[in-house]
Each structure stands twice: as structure tokens, then as C-alpha cells.
Design a protein around this motif. Structure first.
Motif, PDB file in Angstrom:
ATOM      1  N   TRP A  60     104.778 -16.845 -11.270  1.00 37.30           N
ATOM      2  CA  TRP A  60     103.819 -15.904 -11.866  1.00 37.30           C
ATOM      3  C   TRP A  60     102.387 -16.398 -11.682  1.00 37.30           C
ATOM      4  CZ3 TRP A  60     103.125 -11.142 -13.176  1.00 37.30           C
ATOM      5  CH2 TRP A  60     101.997 -10.796 -13.938  1.00 37.30           C
ATOM      6  N   ARG A  61     102.181 -17.709 -11.841  1.00 36.35           N
ATOM      7  CA  ARG A  61     100.835 -18.256 -11.671  1.00 36.35           C
ATOM      8  C   ARG A  61     100.332 -18.012 -10.252  1.00 36.35           C
ATOM      9  NH1 ARG A  61     101.945 -23.311 -12.293  1.00 36.35           N
ATOM     10  NH2 ARG A  61     101.915 -23.230 -14.563  1.00 36.35           N
ATOM     11  N   LEU A  62     101.188 -18.209  -9.258  1.00 33.12           N
ATOM     12  CA  LEU A  62     100.791 -17.989  -7.872  1.00 33.12           C
ATOM     13  C   LEU A  62     100.444 -16.527  -7.624  1.00 33.12           C
ATOM     14  CD1 LEU A  62     103.477 -20.185  -6.051  1.00 33.12           C
ATOM     15  CD2 LEU A  62     101.038 -20.701  -6.295  1.00 33.12           C
ATOM     16  N   LEU A  63     101.269 -15.632  -8.148  1.00 33.79           N
ATOM     17  CA  LEU A  63     101.004 -14.206  -7.974  1.00 33.79           C
ATOM     18  C   LEU A  63      99.719 -13.792  -8.679  1.00 33.79           C
ATOM     19  CD1 LEU A  63     104.249 -12.029  -8.293  1.00 33.79           C
ATOM     20  CD2 LEU A  63     102.625 -12.108  -6.401  1.00 33.79           C
ATOM     21  N   ALA A  64      99.568 -14.226  -9.937  1.00 30.57           N
ATOM     22  CA  ALA A  64      98.416 -13.798 -10.727  1.00 30.57           C
ATOM     23  C   ALA A  64      97.112 -14.342 -10.155  1.00 30.57           C
ATOM     24  CB  ALA A  64      98.590 -14.241 -12.182  1.00 30.57           C
ATOM     25  N   ARG A  65      97.123 -15.608  -9.731  1.00 31.58           N
ATOM     26  CA  ARG A  65      95.882 -16.192  -9.193  1.00 31.58           C
ATOM     27  C   ARG A  65      95.464 -15.540  -7.883  1.00 31.58           C
ATOM     28  NH1 ARG A  65      96.659 -22.746 -10.313  1.00 31.58           N
ATOM     29  NH2 ARG A  65      96.247 -22.665 -12.556  1.00 31.58           N
ATOM     30  N   SER A  66      96.428 -15.041  -7.128  1.00 33.02           N
ATOM     31  CA  SER A  66      96.098 -14.372  -5.867  1.00 33.02           C
ATOM     32  C   SER A  66      95.932 -12.866  -6.051  1.00 33.02           C
ATOM     33  CB  SER A  66      97.203 -14.631  -4.834  1.00 33.02           C
ATOM     34  OG  SER A  66      98.415 -13.985  -5.209  1.00 33.02           O
ATOM     35  N   ALA A  67      96.022 -12.386  -7.314  1.00 32.23           N
ATOM     36  CA  ALA A  67      95.956 -10.950  -7.608  1.00 32.23           C
ATOM     37  C   ALA A  67      96.959 -10.170  -6.766  1.00 32.23           C
ATOM     38  CB  ALA A  67      94.540 -10.420  -7.401  1.00 32.23           C
ATOM     39  N   GLY A  68      98.156 -10.728  -6.627  1.00 33.87           N
ATOM     40  CA  GLY A  68      99.229 -10.053  -5.909  1.00 33.87           C
ATOM     41  C   GLY A  68      99.175 -10.187  -4.404  1.00 33.87           C
ATOM     42  N   ARG A 126     115.741 -14.106 -12.083  1.00 33.07           N
ATOM     43  CA  ARG A 126     115.130 -14.855 -13.179  1.00 33.07           C
ATOM     44  C   ARG A 126     113.719 -14.359 -13.484  1.00 33.07           C
ATOM     45  NH1 ARG A 126     117.173 -19.829 -14.384  1.00 33.07           N
ATOM     46  NH2 ARG A 126     115.851 -19.590 -16.235  1.00 33.07           N
ATOM     47  N   PHE A 127     112.964 -14.024 -12.458  1.00 29.90           N
ATOM     48  CA  PHE A 127     111.604 -13.514 -12.625  1.00 29.90           C
ATOM     49  C   PHE A 127     111.630 -12.205 -13.403  1.00 29.90           C
ATOM     50  CE2 PHE A 127     107.668 -11.443 -11.401  1.00 29.90           C
ATOM     51  CZ  PHE A 127     106.754 -12.473 -11.215  1.00 29.90           C
ATOM     52  N   THR A 128     112.515 -11.287 -13.028  1.00 31.94           N
ATOM     53  CA  THR A 128     112.587  -9.995 -13.704  1.00 31.94           C
ATOM     54  C   THR A 128     113.029 -10.156 -15.150  1.00 31.94           C
ATOM     55  OG1 THR A 128     113.175  -8.980 -11.593  1.00 31.94           O
ATOM     56  CG2 THR A 128     113.552  -7.666 -13.563  1.00 31.94           C
ATOM     57  N   GLU A 129     113.915 -11.109 -15.408  1.00 30.76           N
ATOM     58  CA  GLU A 129     114.360 -11.360 -16.783  1.00 30.76           C
ATOM     59  C   GLU A 129     113.204 -11.808 -17.662  1.00 30.76           C
ATOM     60  OE1 GLU A 129     117.428 -14.337 -19.187  1.00 30.76           O
ATOM     61  OE2 GLU A 129     116.733 -14.848 -17.172  1.00 30.76           O
ATOM     62  N   GLN A 130     112.324 -12.655 -17.144  1.00 31.84           N
ATOM     63  CA  GLN A 130     111.294 -13.267 -17.973  1.00 31.84           C
ATOM     64  C   GLN A 130     109.930 -12.601 -17.850  1.00 31.84           C
ATOM     65  OE1 GLN A 130     111.382 -17.570 -17.536  1.00 31.84           O
ATOM     66  NE2 GLN A 130     113.617 -17.609 -17.622  1.00 31.84           N
ATOM     67  N   ILE A 131     109.709 -11.831 -16.794  1.00 32.95           N
ATOM     68  CA  ILE A 131     108.438 -11.124 -16.605  1.00 32.95           C
ATOM     69  C   ILE A 131     108.595  -9.635 -16.933  1.00 32.95           C
ATOM     70  CG2 ILE A 131     106.643 -10.469 -14.946  1.00 32.95           C
ATOM     71  CD1 ILE A 131     106.563 -13.419 -15.660  1.00 32.95           C
ATOM     72  N   GLY A 132     109.676  -9.038 -16.473  1.00 32.96           N
ATOM     73  CA  GLY A 132     109.912  -7.620 -16.731  1.00 32.96           C
ATOM     74  C   GLY A 132     109.852  -6.761 -15.493  1.00 32.96           C
ATOM     75  N   LEU A 133     109.127  -7.204 -14.473  1.00 34.95           N
ATOM     76  CA  LEU A 133     109.062  -6.532 -13.189  1.00 34.95           C
ATOM     77  C   LEU A 133     109.522  -7.502 -12.107  1.00 34.95           C
ATOM     78  CD1 LEU A 133     105.493  -4.895 -13.463  1.00 34.95           C
ATOM     79  CD2 LEU A 133     107.690  -3.756 -13.872  1.00 34.95           C
ATOM     80  N   THR A 134     109.962  -6.985 -10.955  1.00 39.51           N
ATOM     81  CA  THR A 134     110.300  -7.854  -9.839  1.00 39.51           C
ATOM     82  C   THR A 134     109.024  -8.484  -9.272  1.00 39.51           C
ATOM     83  OG1 THR A 134     110.034  -6.143  -8.162  1.00 39.51           O
ATOM     84  CG2 THR A 134     112.219  -6.313  -9.228  1.00 39.51           C
ATOM     85  N   PRO A 135     109.141  -9.552  -8.506  1.00 33.96           N
ATOM     86  CA  PRO A 135     107.934 -10.125  -7.882  1.00 33.96           C
ATOM     87  C   PRO A 135     107.181  -9.105  -7.027  1.00 33.96           C
ATOM     88  CG  PRO A 135     109.747 -11.678  -7.739  1.00 33.96           C
ATOM     89  CD  PRO A 135     110.329 -10.405  -8.265  1.00 33.96           C
ATOM     90  N   LYS A 136     107.904  -8.285  -6.266  1.00 32.82           N
ATOM     91  CA  LYS A 136     107.244  -7.313  -5.398  1.00 32.82           C
ATOM     92  C   LYS A 136     106.481  -6.276  -6.208  1.00 32.82           C
ATOM     93  CE  LYS A 136     108.165  -4.003  -1.660  1.00 32.82           C
ATOM     94  NZ  LYS A 136     109.207  -3.418  -0.772  1.00 32.82           N
TER      95      LYS A 136
END
Length: 291
Positions: A188-196, A217-227
Motif C-alpha cells: 500500500w505504501r508503494l502504491l500510495a506514494r506513487s499515486a497509483g 491479502r491486499f483485498t482483505e486488508q485494504i478493501g480493493l484489489t491492487p489494480k
């Protein structure tokens, strides 16, 4: 209550700022231990009863609204198969990948929190995918003690004391909440810092998980898929650039990683049901567009 000025300090670090008409925003610096989990934390109240409607657009954040007076009357998702959700009290909204319209009868007095996805996961202590694109009653997530907290907050007239009580309740629950997986936190940190903008394949390689396991695991803890999270974060950055005014659409397209203006327009239609120009002309505050 504040007078006719645009801003007013009311003591104990509490400040009130007029945000339009007879609507006021009440703030105080957050305690240091809460800062990793929050994007915003503010009270709102209206001096007059004036019904309003707002469109909520995706921000990559979860929201808690603690209603101390009249609550929102209806929450209606514009896209997808969801039906209108009638909210009769305080609410929790998970991460969204499309627009939603909220109707309020007026006379609002509330406290609104915007949480990071992992802050929400820790506070709510439920899989975040269960709240994706949903608006639910606060006690449906936090249990009956949430209702008791809302009653106590409603009975207090002083905003500083309200914030003290809510700070203590939030810190106590966060301390007991589940810890996110370090790999999900890093992704999440990598995605957020790069603004997707960072490719998902690169994030998968950095995390050291398989693509499928990361998605689960990402969807379980974030709510959306990485994409989908990347789409929302790119969109949110574009909204921020447009909100500054006098920004060329070509610059926004390039800065946010869209292929071209047609791609930018499609994403705005899909995620907000407006064009970039329409959103730039509207007043956007904390993911809400006045209608």
C-alpha cells in the motif's frame, strides 16, 4: 457559537472555520498516536436547517461519520447493482470504486473521520472487502458500545471535550485492533506514494509474494484489489490537481499516468460520473462534490 467571521478560535486548540453559508468546520490538532491512521478528523455543524445533496467520489480512504443530530437520510450508489441504503444513524463507508450520492435533511452536527485503509482495518477489525462499496450503520461494525459513545458525544456541548472523549475511544480500539501484514503495508505504501503509478508486477516483486496471494491479502486488508486501488489513487491525484485551478488537462494526463485525454475522461466517467471539466468547476472537499 461563532460570530460572523470566517474563522474563530474557541479555546483548547479548537478552531471553527466557516465552510459555506451557515456551515462550520471544527478542528483540533490530532494526538500523535492517531496520525498514522487518519487523513482528516473534524466536526461539522449547521446554524440553519438546509437540506443538501453531495456526490462522494473515490478517494482511497474509509470514512466514519458520527451523527450528533440529524443523520444522512439516504446513501445511493450511482453505479453497480447496489440499492439505496437508508441510514438512520452514524455510519461507516468502506473504500469505493465508483460514485455515491448522499442526501441530508439539514441541521447537520457530526464528526467525520477519513481513515487510511489500514487504519480502518485496524479500527474496524473486520475484513475490509466486507465494506467495499458499502455504507453501514456504525454499530453494525463497532458493536453496541459505539451507540453508547455516540450518545455521550451528543450530550456534550463542548467540542474540546467531545474530541477528548473520541480520541480516547479511538486509541483504545486501535490498540486492540489487528495488525496489518507487513507485506500489505509495504504494498500500500508503494502504491500510495506513487499515486497509483507503480506497476503491480513491480510491487509484487518487492513484496515477495505471488500475484494471486498478494491480491487476496491486499483485498482483505485494504478493501480493493491492487489494480483497482491504483486506478482510484491516480484519479484522486488528478482530482487534487484540478482542484487547484488553472491546470491544463494535458498536464494532468501526463502527471497522473493516463494514456491520453480520452483515457482520463473515461476514468472520470467510470469513477465519478462526471467529466474532468465538470469536476474542476465544482467545489470538491474531502471527496464530496456539492450538487
Amino acid at each position: 457559537m461563532p460570530g460572523g467571521g470566517s474563522g474563530s478560535a474557541v479555546g483548547r486548540g479548537v478552531a471553527m472555520t466557516r465552510v459555506g453559508g451557515d456551515r462550520w468546520r471544527v478542528t483540533r490538532p490530532w494526538p500523535e498516536p492517531l496520525r498514522p491512521y487518519l487523513h482528516s478528523y473534524a466536526g461539522y455543524w449547521e446554524a440553519t436547517v438546509s437540506p443538501f445533496r453531495v456526490r462522494i467520489v473515490p478517494t482511497g480512504r474509509a470514512v466514519v461519520v458520527i451523527s450528533l443530530a440529524a443523520p444522512f437520510a439516504r446513501a445511493h450508489r450511482l453505479r453497480g447493482t447496489g440499492t439505496a441504503e437508508h441510514v438512520v444513524g452514524s455510519l461507516v463507508a468502506g473504500l469505493e470504486d465508483g460514485p455515491r450520492v448522499l442526501d441530508h435533511p439539514g441541521g447537520q452536527e457530526a464528526i467525520r473521520l477519513e481513515l487510511t485503509p489500514l487504519g480502518a482495518y485496524r479500527l474496524f477489525a473486520v475484513p475490509m472487502r466486507e465494506l467495499t462499496n458499502r455504507v453501514v450503520e456504525l454499530d453494525g461494525v463497532l458493536g453496541p458500545r459505539a451507540g453508547e459513545l455516540v450518545e455521550r458525544l451528543s450530550a456534550i456541548g463542548d467540542w474540546g471535550t467531545r474530541f477528548d472523549l473520541l480520541d480516547a475511544a479511538l486509541l483504545a480500539r486501535l490498540e486492540r485492533g489487528p495488525a496489518p501484514a507487513p507485506e500489505v503495508r509495504h504494498a500500500w505504501r508503494l502504491l500510495a506514494r506513487s499515486a497509483g503509478a507503480m506497476p503491480i508486477a513491480r510491487i509484487t516483486a518487492e513484496v515477495g509474494w505471488s500475484h494471486g496471494y498478494l491480491v487476496r491479502r491486499f483485498t482483505e486488508q485494504i478493501g480493493l484489489t491492487p489494480k483497482t486501488s491504483a486506478r482510484v489513487l491516480r484519479f484522486h491525484r488528478a482530482v487534487g490537481l484540478l482542484a487547484r485551478g488553472a491546470v491544463d488537462l494535458n498536464e494532468v494526463t501526463s502527471a497522473c499516468g493516463f494514456y491520453d485525454q480520452a483515457h482520463l475522461n473515461r476514468e472520470f466517467r467510470a469513477l465519478a460520473d462526471v467529466t474532468p471539466g465538470e469536476l474542476a468547476a465544482a467545489r470538491v472537499a474531502e471527496g464530496a462534490v456539492s450538487l
